[in-house]
Scaffold this active site. Structure first.
Site, mmCIF file in Angstrom:
data_model
loop_
_atom_site.group_PDB
_atom_site.id
_atom_site.type_symbol
_atom_site.label_atom_id
_atom_site.label_comp_id
_atom_site.label_asym_id
_atom_site.label_seq_id
_atom_site.Cartn_x
_atom_site.Cartn_y
_atom_site.Cartn_z
ATOM 1 N N LYS A 1 0.835 -1.205 0.000
ATOM 2 C CA LYS A 1 0.000 0.000 0.000
ATOM 3 C C LYS A 1 0.874 1.261 0.000
ATOM 4 C CE LYS A 1 -3.700 -2.542 0.439
ATOM 5 N NZ LYS A 1 -3.505 -3.534 -0.598
ATOM 6 N N ASP A 2 0.253 2.373 -0.427
ATOM 7 C CA ASP A 2 0.946 3.655 -0.497
ATOM 8 C C ASP A 2 1.521 4.051 0.850
ATOM 9 O OD1 ASP A 2 0.336 4.069 -3.149
ATOM 10 O OD2 ASP A 2 -1.531 5.103 -2.728
ATOM 11 N N LYS A 3 2.584 4.868 0.792
ATOM 12 C CA LYS A 3 3.120 5.433 2.027
ATOM 13 C C LYS A 3 2.298 6.652 2.451
ATOM 14 C CE LYS A 3 6.961 7.862 4.115
ATOM 15 N NZ LYS A 3 8.327 8.356 4.040
#
Length: 649
Positions: A281-283
């Protein structure tokens, strides 16, 4: 419904680059050849995106846990402060990539674009994972399953900070000691049992025994199985009736999945490879996803909620299987675009188009890196077997946003070509550059292939996948330019897992939503119209043979794959929100709900207006590309930071 394509235009705020920062003439000419028809005019939108500093994610409870939680990102931030860098982030990012540089050049909707701020706060971008059964992962239960096999909670407090530090050093072979003894001050059988349980539970790989010395009782901790003891948890301590994997929902803020797992593994004192997950998942977001870990109790995991900031673990259960990468159905996104300039009619038109038509399924900017040397260039050099160029691209000095010590490392490499000397400039050696330099130190400059092989396989393949994505983006822009938004003879569609070309007689049976295009490889076919020739021309210009995409090193042989060119998001909804304070959160998170925080209350009128949207996407599609279609703006960090700087000034 009539669908028309709209051309992506160049960026009016692009700063002129110094001559040495430009792509080579050959590279520029090739891009122009592929994308020239897609260019016209200047963008008028003026967007912004704040470059917030990374927020600290760990709140250690005691000295030993500070050691356990110290991660690479924090090291880098401290070192960066010491270097006292003065160049602004916007100035550094002027050397980065724009969407046009990676083939992102077309829109499918006809509405007029409007401006808005993407990810001004990381809490404006919320992702919930959708599992293989279609269930959305929410963090809504922090309770621990009742299990009579669990040791008492006292195991978390019976050891002193000094005991824990010595045990960790013993566990990780940090000194020459072969054992560590703990005196039992209040000697009862119950107290000794708790100490035994605490050592074995909190420090996998250590065994314990009780010894009498001068009338005093000691618990002695020692290694039972040599240096491999840490690799797998103790088998005999796990109840047979309980599933071997503890599944849980991980809520995290401003941290990517691998960083989060590294933090959890350090706190639990285990190897990261005992964790499994379905997707990364995105940071810069709040994300909620399912994680599985082998033979770690829910009790221990729940204890981490007392130690970690910006993390929350819950919804625990025991199962017999781990998770597998790619098993998810997709992700549910809740996105807030702040300070939008569009009217309600413009927003309605944009969001209706997103719901009914969709967006071009481009690979987003994350795929290509943020520095002046794009990852696809390294991938292309690997496929060309130009290993000196691979080494040079990864290690050479480059303009743009980098840590001070990385700049010094690159300068040392350029000056001396000495991997030992360059490596000494790197305090954090787990980065790709550090791993390559370590490989060159071990194997020498004449064996770059082996040196490059020290880099973890997934990181090496990332470069090649980036090149495939670069080709795909360019070809899709060309396809949309040439044939518009209808299926045409020669397009490819999938029948099962097999791609077949659309025949003239069948073309009315298909829409643009059925059309796929290949990522180049040895196991795919290409469109049977002009775009098939464009693939061949682009690969030939890059010195590659479209008929032979096998590499002499098996890892770097490309099988290829197919990808839909238009994606229609599911479960699309939206609302306009008026607000006064730019700092107030506009989304209620899972943790807010658990803590009983009320829903944000929005005024009917406000100084600013935000667009809150929700939609779900299948795996490997980029939400930023859907948002790009709504706003009609360049989503690259380069463009966002320059626009943001203008707005702030």
């Amino acid at each position: 419904m009539k669908m028309e394509t709209v051309e992506m235009t160049s960026i009016s705020l692009k700063r002129p680059l110094a001559e040495e920062d430009r792509a080579s003439d050959e590279e520029e000419a090739k891009r122009r050849k592929v994308l020239e028809p897609c260019l016209a005019g200047d963008l008028s939108q003026k967007e912004k995106q704040r470059a917030d500093e990374t927020e600290q994610s760990i709140k250690p409870e005691s000295g030993d846990e500070k050691i356990a939680s110290k991660n690479e990102e924090e090291d880098e931030e401290e070192l960066d402060d010491e270097n006292g860098e003065t160049e602004s982030f916007a100035d550094m990012m002027k050397h980065g990539l724009t969407e046009f540089d990676v083939g992102i050049a077309k829109f499918v909707s006809s509405h007029a674009g409007f401006s808005g701020i993407l990810k001004e706060r990381y809490s404006d971008f919320v992702v919930h994972e959708i599992g293989k059964n279609g269930n959305v992962s929410y963090l809504d239960d922090l309770s621990v399953p009742v299990d009579n096999e669990d040791p008492p909670d006292e195991i978390f407090s019976v050891l002193t900070a000094d005991d824990k530090q010595h045990l960790e050093e013993l566990q990780l072979f940090k000194n020459k000691e072969t054992s560590f003894s703990i005196e039992v001050v209040e000697d009862t059988k119950e107290k000794r049992t708790i100490i035994h349980q605490a050592v074995k539970t909190l420090f996998p790989g250590l065994e314990t025994k009780t010894e009498d010395r001068d009338g005093k009782k000691y618990i002695v901790a020692y290694h039972a199985a040599g240096k491999k003891a840490l690799a797998t948890p103790r088998k005999h301590s796990w109840p047979k009736a309980r599933g071997s994997y503890c599944h849980f929902v991980l809520y995290k803020e401003n941290k990517d999945t691998m960083d989060a797992i590294n933090v959890l593994s350090k706190f639990l004192r285990v190897k990261p490879n005992i964790f499994s997950y379905m997707g990364t998942k995105d940071k810069r977001a709040i994300t909620v996803q399912e994680i599985a870990v082998m033979k770690i109790t829910a009790q221990r995991l729940a204890h981490l909620n007392n130690c970690l900031m910006n993390f929350k673990l819950g919804n625990f259960s025991y199962k017999k299987w781990p998770l597998k990468l790619g098993e998810l159905q997709g992700n549910l996104f809740t996105v807030v675009l702040r300070n939008i300039t569009g009217t309600s009619e413009q927003v309605q038109q944009a969001m209706t188009s997103l719901r009914d038509i969709g967006f071009i399924n481009y690979y987003g900017m994350q795929r290509f890196g943020t520095t002046a040397v794009p990852t696809y260039q390294v991938g292309r050099a690997i496929l060309q077997n130009k290993w000196n160029e691979v080494m040079d691209l990864i290690l050479k000095p480059r303009p743009g946003a980098e840590k001070g010590y990385m700049v010094k490392c690159r300068e040392e490499w350029a000056k001396t070509k000495d991997p030992y000397a360059a490596l000494k400039k790197l305090p954090v050696k787990r980065c790709v550059e550090g791993q390559l330099l370590r490989g060159l130190s071990k194997y020498g400059l004449k064996n770059i292939i082996s040196a490059f092989g020290i880099i973890p396989r997934n990181n090496r393949l990332m470069y090649i996948h980036s090149y495939q994505s670069y080709v795909w983006n360019n070809m899709v822009s060309k396809r949309i330019e040439e044939y518009g938004l209808e299926a045409v003879p020669g397009d490819l569609i999938l029948k099962g897992a097999t791609a077949v070309a659309v025949e003239e007689a069948d073309v009315k049976n298909y829409t643009i939503h059925d059309v796929v295009m290949p990522l180049p490889g040895f196991d795919v076919i290409y469109p049977k119209h002009k775009i098939g020739d464009e693939y061949r021309d682009m690969l030939t210009t890059d010195g590659l043979d479209i008929n032979n995409m096998r590499h002499k090193i098996r890892d770097y042989s490309l099988a290829g794959a197919y990808r839909k060119i238009i994606i229609r998001p599911q479960n699309v909804s939206w609302e306009l929100i008026a607000y006064e304070d730019p700092k107030i959160p506009l989304v209620q998170t899972d943790v807010d709900k658990l803590e009983g925080k009320p829903l944000p209350v929005f005024a009917k009128e406000g100084k600013y207006q935000a667009l809150k949207m929700e939609f779900s996407l299948p795996p490997s599609t980029y939400a930023t590309m859907a948002i790009r279609e709504v706003l009609k703006m360049d989503t690259s960090i380069k463009n966002q930071t320059q626009l943001n700087t203008v707005w702030l000034n």
